[in-house]
Write a protein that holds these residues in place. Structure first.
Motif, PDB file in Angstrom:
ATOM      1  N   GLU A 153       0.831  -1.210   0.000  1.00  0.00           N
ATOM      2  CA  GLU A 153       0.000   0.000   0.000  1.00  0.00           C
ATOM      3  C   GLU A 153       0.867   1.262   0.000  1.00  0.00           C
TER       4      GLU A 153
ATOM      5  N   GLU B 279       2.406   1.741  -3.399  1.00  0.00           N
ATOM      6  CA  GLU B 279       1.396   2.248  -4.340  1.00  0.00           C
ATOM      7  C   GLU B 279       1.143   3.732  -4.112  1.00  0.00           C
ATOM      8  N   ASP B 280       1.083   4.157  -2.855  1.00  0.00           N
ATOM      9  CA  ASP B 280       0.881   5.576  -2.554  1.00  0.00           C
ATOM     10  C   ASP B 280       2.041   6.424  -3.070  1.00  0.00           C
TER      11      ASP B 280
ATOM     12  N   ALA C  23       1.853   6.671  -6.837  1.00  0.00           N
ATOM     13  CA  ALA C  23       0.738   7.507  -7.292  1.00  0.00           C
ATOM     14  C   ALA C  23       0.899   8.963  -6.871  1.00  0.00           C
ATOM     15  N   GLY C  24       1.978   9.294  -6.175  1.00  0.00           N
ATOM     16  CA  GLY C  24       2.211  10.676  -5.769  1.00  0.00           C
ATOM     17  C   GLY C  24       1.349  11.129  -4.603  1.00  0.00           C
ATOM     18  N   ARG C  25       0.875  10.195  -3.800  1.00  0.00           N
ATOM     19  CA  ARG C  25       0.023  10.548  -2.654  1.00  0.00           C
ATOM     20  C   ARG C  25       0.815  10.730  -1.366  1.00  0.00           C
ATOM     21  N   THR C  26       2.086  11.005  -1.502  1.00  0.00           N
ATOM     22  CA  THR C  26       2.924  11.201  -0.318  1.00  0.00           C
ATOM     23  C   THR C  26       3.679  12.512  -0.436  1.00  0.00           C
ATOM     24  N   LYS C  27       4.201  12.969   0.706  1.00  0.00           N
ATOM     25  CA  LYS C  27       5.049  14.157   0.738  1.00  0.00           C
ATOM     26  C   LYS C  27       6.382  13.765   1.344  1.00  0.00           C
TER      27      LYS C  27
END
Length: 73
Positions: free
Chosen positions: A53, A56-57, A60-64
């Motif tokens: 997970e 995948e994050d 997908a660019g869902r992190t900083k």
């Protein structure tokens, strides 16, 4: 009276410094047990879904970056 009840009763009679020493020892023991459980779970693959997970994050660019989060507070 059970051993646990005897220990609890004895703890209530401790001086503050002795209580702190017992508390710190218990926390260290708890941390060791927790680390052992995490290692066993990881070795058994129980965390694999979390790693997937996270990967995948990230993809997908869902992190900083952590530096951004630290400096935003």
């Amino acid at each position: 009276m059970s051993t646990v009840q005897e220990i609890e009763a004895a703890i209530t009679q401790l001086a503050p410094a002795d209580f702190a020493q017992v508390r710190n020892w218990l926390l260290e023991q708890d941390n060791r047990l927790w680390d052992k459980q995490i290692a066993a779970d990881s070795a058994a693959g129980r965390h694999d879904h979390l790693v997937k997970e996270i990967e995948e994050d990230i993809a997908a660019g869902r992190t900083k970056p952590l530096d951004e989060i630290i400096h935003d507070t």
